[in-house]
Design a protein around this motif. Structure first.
Motif, PDB file in Angstrom:
ATOM      1  N   LEU A 130       0.806  -1.223   0.000  1.00  0.00           N
ATOM      2  CA  LEU A 130       0.000   0.000   0.000  1.00  0.00           C
ATOM      3  C   LEU A 130       0.842   1.277   0.000  1.00  0.00           C
ATOM      4  CD1 LEU A 130      -2.833  -1.133   2.451  1.00  0.00           C
ATOM      5  CD2 LEU A 130      -2.925  -1.024  -0.050  1.00  0.00           C
ATOM      6  N   PRO A 131       1.905   1.382   0.818  1.00  0.00           N
ATOM      7  CA  PRO A 131       2.734   2.596   0.752  1.00  0.00           C
ATOM      8  C   PRO A 131       3.377   2.802  -0.622  1.00  0.00           C
ATOM      9  CG  PRO A 131       3.189   1.395   2.768  1.00  0.00           C
ATOM     10  CD  PRO A 131       2.334   0.498   1.914  1.00  0.00           C
ATOM     11  N   ARG A 132       3.735   1.694  -1.308  1.00  0.00           N
ATOM     12  CA  ARG A 132       4.313   1.826  -2.646  1.00  0.00           C
ATOM     13  C   ARG A 132       3.290   2.383  -3.630  1.00  0.00           C
ATOM     14  NH1 ARG A 132       6.421  -3.534  -2.171  1.00  0.00           N
ATOM     15  NH2 ARG A 132       5.305  -4.172  -4.064  1.00  0.00           N
ATOM     16  N   LEU A 133       2.049   1.924  -3.511  1.00  0.00           N
ATOM     17  CA  LEU A 133       1.003   2.450  -4.392  1.00  0.00           C
ATOM     18  C   LEU A 133       0.771   3.934  -4.133  1.00  0.00           C
ATOM     19  CD1 LEU A 133      -1.590  -0.497  -4.209  1.00  0.00           C
ATOM     20  CD2 LEU A 133       0.113  -0.043  -5.991  1.00  0.00           C
ATOM     21  N   ILE A 134       0.859   4.324  -2.865  1.00  0.00           N
ATOM     22  CA  ILE A 134       0.722   5.750  -2.526  1.00  0.00           C
ATOM     23  C   ILE A 134       1.856   6.546  -3.138  1.00  0.00           C
ATOM     24  CG2 ILE A 134       0.809   7.427  -0.625  1.00  0.00           C
ATOM     25  CD1 ILE A 134      -0.620   5.339   1.105  1.00  0.00           C
ATOM     26  N   SER A 135       3.067   6.022  -3.059  1.00  0.00           N
ATOM     27  CA  SER A 135       4.234   6.738  -3.604  1.00  0.00           C
ATOM     28  C   SER A 135       4.144   6.910  -5.118  1.00  0.00           C
ATOM     29  CB  SER A 135       5.526   6.002  -3.241  1.00  0.00           C
ATOM     30  OG  SER A 135       5.639   4.772  -3.940  1.00  0.00           O
ATOM     31  N   LYS A 136       3.372   6.026  -5.759  1.00  0.00           N
ATOM     32  CA  LYS A 136       3.168   6.116  -7.210  1.00  0.00           C
ATOM     33  C   LYS A 136       1.920   6.936  -7.558  1.00  0.00           C
ATOM     34  CE  LYS A 136       5.425   1.682  -8.155  1.00  0.00           C
ATOM     35  NZ  LYS A 136       5.250   0.306  -8.683  1.00  0.00           N
ATOM     36  N   HIS A 137       1.296   7.521  -6.529  1.00  0.00           N
ATOM     37  CA  HIS A 137       0.126   8.393  -6.695  1.00  0.00           C
ATOM     38  C   HIS A 137      -1.065   7.661  -7.315  1.00  0.00           C
ATOM     39  CE1 HIS A 137       2.842  11.657  -5.680  1.00  0.00           C
ATOM     40  NE2 HIS A 137       3.648  11.274  -6.640  1.00  0.00           N
ATOM     41  N   GLU A 138      -1.204   6.381  -6.997  1.00  0.00           N
ATOM     42  CA  GLU A 138      -2.345   5.631  -7.516  1.00  0.00           C
ATOM     43  C   GLU A 138      -3.603   5.961  -6.705  1.00  0.00           C
ATOM     44  OE1 GLU A 138      -2.237   1.774  -8.940  1.00  0.00           O
ATOM     45  OE2 GLU A 138      -0.057   1.647  -9.142  1.00  0.00           O
ATOM     46  N   LYS A 139      -4.735   5.875  -7.379  1.00  0.00           N
ATOM     47  CA  LYS A 139      -6.022   6.119  -6.745  1.00  0.00           C
ATOM     48  C   LYS A 139      -7.008   5.029  -7.156  1.00  0.00           C
ATOM     49  CE  LYS A 139      -5.108  10.006  -4.591  1.00  0.00           C
ATOM     50  NZ  LYS A 139      -5.176  10.113  -3.103  1.00  0.00           N
ATOM     51  N   PHE A 140      -7.928   4.716  -6.244  1.00  0.00           N
ATOM     52  CA  PHE A 140      -8.910   3.665  -6.494  1.00  0.00           C
ATOM     53  C   PHE A 140     -10.308   4.162  -6.149  1.00  0.00           C
ATOM     54  CE2 PHE A 140      -4.840   1.711  -5.596  1.00  0.00           C
ATOM     55  CZ  PHE A 140      -4.738   0.740  -6.573  1.00  0.00           C
ATOM     56  N   GLY A 141     -11.274   3.695  -6.921  1.00  0.00           N
ATOM     57  CA  GLY A 141     -12.653   4.110  -6.699  1.00  0.00           C
ATOM     58  C   GLY A 141     -13.390   3.239  -5.705  1.00  0.00           C
ATOM     59  N   LEU A 142     -12.904   2.001  -5.516  1.00  0.00           N
ATOM     60  CA  LEU A 142     -13.522   1.084  -4.562  1.00  0.00           C
ATOM     61  C   LEU A 142     -12.454   0.151  -4.003  1.00  0.00           C
ATOM     62  CD1 LEU A 142     -16.898  -0.685  -4.655  1.00  0.00           C
ATOM     63  CD2 LEU A 142     -14.853  -2.128  -4.453  1.00  0.00           C
ATOM     64  N   VAL A 143     -12.465  -0.028  -2.682  1.00  0.00           N
ATOM     65  CA  VAL A 143     -11.502  -0.908  -2.009  1.00  0.00           C
ATOM     66  C   VAL A 143     -12.258  -1.844  -1.065  1.00  0.00           C
ATOM     67  CG1 VAL A 143      -9.471  -1.062  -0.533  1.00  0.00           C
ATOM     68  CG2 VAL A 143      -9.715   0.879  -2.111  1.00  0.00           C
ATOM     69  N   TYR A 144     -11.903  -3.124  -1.111  1.00  0.00           N
ATOM     70  CA  TYR A 144     -12.494  -4.146  -0.246  1.00  0.00           C
ATOM     71  C   TYR A 144     -11.416  -4.668   0.691  1.00  0.00           C
ATOM     72  CZ  TYR A 144     -15.118  -8.472   0.895  1.00  0.00           C
ATOM     73  OH  TYR A 144     -15.794  -9.486   1.533  1.00  0.00           O
ATOM     74  N   ILE A 145     -11.571  -4.439   1.996  1.00  0.00           N
ATOM     75  CA  ILE A 145     -10.583  -4.867   2.989  1.00  0.00           C
ATOM     76  C   ILE A 145     -11.058  -6.152   3.652  1.00  0.00           C
ATOM     77  CG2 ILE A 145      -9.399  -4.264   5.133  1.00  0.00           C
ATOM     78  CD1 ILE A 145      -9.551  -1.346   4.346  1.00  0.00           C
ATOM     79  N   ASP A 146     -10.355  -7.253   3.335  1.00  0.00           N
ATOM     80  CA  ASP A 146     -10.726  -8.563   3.865  1.00  0.00           C
ATOM     81  C   ASP A 146      -9.471  -9.425   4.017  1.00  0.00           C
ATOM     82  OD1 ASP A 146     -12.254 -10.683   4.752  1.00  0.00           O
ATOM     83  OD2 ASP A 146     -12.751 -11.386   2.740  1.00  0.00           O
ATOM     84  N   GLY A 147      -8.431  -8.832   4.601  1.00  0.00           N
ATOM     85  CA  GLY A 147      -7.183  -9.560   4.814  1.00  0.00           C
ATOM     86  C   GLY A 147      -7.092 -10.042   6.240  1.00  0.00           C
ATOM     87  N   SER A 148      -5.942  -9.810   6.867  1.00  0.00           N
ATOM     88  CA  SER A 148      -5.779 -10.157   8.279  1.00  0.00           C
ATOM     89  C   SER A 148      -6.797  -9.389   9.110  1.00  0.00           C
ATOM     90  CB  SER A 148      -4.369  -9.792   8.748  1.00  0.00           C
ATOM     91  OG  SER A 148      -4.282  -9.825  10.162  1.00  0.00           O
ATOM     92  N   HIS A 149      -7.369 -10.052  10.112  1.00  0.00           N
ATOM     93  CA  HIS A 149      -8.371  -9.399  10.963  1.00  0.00           C
ATOM     94  C   HIS A 149      -7.808  -8.947  12.305  1.00  0.00           C
ATOM     95  CE1 HIS A 149     -11.025 -10.286   7.858  1.00  0.00           C
ATOM     96  NE2 HIS A 149     -11.754 -11.250   8.373  1.00  0.00           N
ATOM     97  N   LEU A 150      -6.498  -9.009  12.481  1.00  0.00           N
ATOM     98  CA  LEU A 150      -5.894  -8.451  13.682  1.00  0.00           C
ATOM     99  C   LEU A 150      -6.076  -6.937  13.677  1.00  0.00           C
ATOM    100  CD1 LEU A 150      -2.534 -10.421  13.995  1.00  0.00           C
ATOM    101  CD2 LEU A 150      -4.528 -10.593  15.491  1.00  0.00           C
ATOM    102  N   PHE A 151      -6.351  -6.373  14.834  1.00  0.00           N
ATOM    103  CA  PHE A 151      -6.608  -4.935  14.927  1.00  0.00           C
ATOM    104  C   PHE A 151      -5.529  -4.115  14.237  1.00  0.00           C
ATOM    105  CE2 PHE A 151      -5.565  -0.935  17.021  1.00  0.00           C
ATOM    106  CZ  PHE A 151      -6.743  -0.228  16.849  1.00  0.00           C
ATOM    107  N   GLU A 152      -4.256  -4.413  14.548  1.00  0.00           N
ATOM    108  CA  GLU A 152      -3.170  -3.602  14.007  1.00  0.00           C
ATOM    109  C   GLU A 152      -3.074  -3.701  12.492  1.00  0.00           C
ATOM    110  OE1 GLU A 152      -1.169  -7.216  16.080  1.00  0.00           O
ATOM    111  OE2 GLU A 152      -2.985  -6.000  16.263  1.00  0.00           O
ATOM    112  N   ASP A 153      -3.366  -4.882  11.942  1.00  0.00           N
ATOM    113  CA  ASP A 153      -3.312  -5.045  10.490  1.00  0.00           C
ATOM    114  C   ASP A 153      -4.466  -4.321   9.808  1.00  0.00           C
ATOM    115  OD1 ASP A 153      -1.019  -6.601  10.612  1.00  0.00           O
ATOM    116  OD2 ASP A 153      -2.138  -8.461  10.824  1.00  0.00           O
ATOM    117  N   VAL A 154      -5.663  -4.446  10.369  1.00  0.00           N
ATOM    118  CA  VAL A 154      -6.827  -3.754   9.801  1.00  0.00           C
ATOM    119  C   VAL A 154      -6.629  -2.245   9.884  1.00  0.00           C
ATOM    120  CG1 VAL A 154      -9.330  -3.440   9.920  1.00  0.00           C
ATOM    121  CG2 VAL A 154      -8.327  -5.657  10.477  1.00  0.00           C
ATOM    122  N   PHE A 155      -6.072  -1.782  11.003  1.00  0.00           N
ATOM    123  CA  PHE A 155      -5.858  -0.349  11.177  1.00  0.00           C
ATOM    124  C   PHE A 155      -4.851   0.182  10.160  1.00  0.00           C
ATOM    125  CE2 PHE A 155      -4.397   3.610  12.948  1.00  0.00           C
ATOM    126  CZ  PHE A 155      -5.537   4.145  13.535  1.00  0.00           C
TER     127      PHE A 155
END
Length: 241
Positions: A130-155
């Motif tokens: 995700l930080p690499r995508l930010i550094s490349k100035h990418e943008k998304f219209g819809l994002v689905y977050i369904d990875g690790s469910h640990l608080f720190e990872d979701v945050f």
């Protein structure tokens, strides 16, 4: 609060016959063509919500964290192909365990469905991608977050995804009954209301048990729309969550 009206049907997966077949039979294939049982794939309800939001907002670039068996990816790619006849769309997925835990089952069916030309995959941790995508100035219209469910990872996913969202873009959090995920949702509602607005889904024909569950606050997913820019001012007070 914005609302999207959807017609709900547990059997309405005709837009992607491959996905419908996987869910009906409870199995898919791995990279070697072996039949394997599915477990923990996104619910039909979630897939309907994702499809409805794409039909409503027509994003050209979408992102999901957590690929697994590829159920949500098939729903997203099939719907994007439906709304973008020029095929000028791109879906990106991140999952560090696709070739190990999931035996490339998702990437295999996506390729077989000839959706891979509009699909980009990172077999890495989202905290690195995700930080690499930010550094490349990418943008998304819809994002689905369904990875690790640990608080720190979701945050961490939430923190970076907000920066990657287009203005008015949509972010969907899965498994919000989980205590870790729910804690992040509460942080957003109490501290990010100027940046993310709750986005409600209204179903037509929804079953009574599901209506009651939603009325009581038992939500499988939470949806937000980006209405403001980050970062927050350094003087912002932290509200309890």
């Amino acid at each position: 609060m914005k609302k999207t009206q959807l017609i709900f049907s547990d059997s309405n997966l005709d837009f992607c016959p491959r996905l419908k077949n996987i869910i009906k039979n409870g199995q898919t294939i791995d990279r070697d063509g072996n039949i394997i049982p599915i477990r923990g794939m996104s619910t039909i309800n979630n897939l309907q919500i994702i499809r409805g939001l794409i039909l409503d907002s027509c994003p050209k670039k979408t992102l999901e964290i957590g690929l697994a068996f590829g159920g949500s990816a098939l729903a997203i790619l099939s719907t994007l192909q439906e709304v973008h006849t020029r095929k000028d769309f791109l879906h990106t997925a991140i999952d560090p365990y696709q070739s190990t835990a999931w035996k490339n089952s998702a990437t295999t069916v996506i390729t077989q469905e000839q959706l891979d030309k509009n699909f980009r995959f990172f077999e890495e941790y989202s905290s690195l991608v995700l930080p690499r995508l930010i550094s490349k100035h990418e943008k998304f219209g819809l994002v689905y977050i369904d990875g690790s469910h640990l608080f720190e990872d979701v945050f961490v996913d939430f923190y970076f995804v907000v920066q990657l969202l287009e203005m008015n873009g949509i972010v969907i959090f899965d498994d919000c009954r989980n205590n870790h995920v729910r804690k992040v949702i509460q942080f957003i509602k109490n501290n990010y209301s100027k940046i993310l607005m709750s986005h409600a889904i209204c179903f037509q024909g929804k079953s009574l048990p599901k209506k009651i569950a939603n009325k009581l606050g038992y939500k499988q997913v939470e949806i937000f729309q980006k209405i403001g820019q980050t970062p927050r001012t350094w003087k912002e007070k932290l509200k309890d969550f």
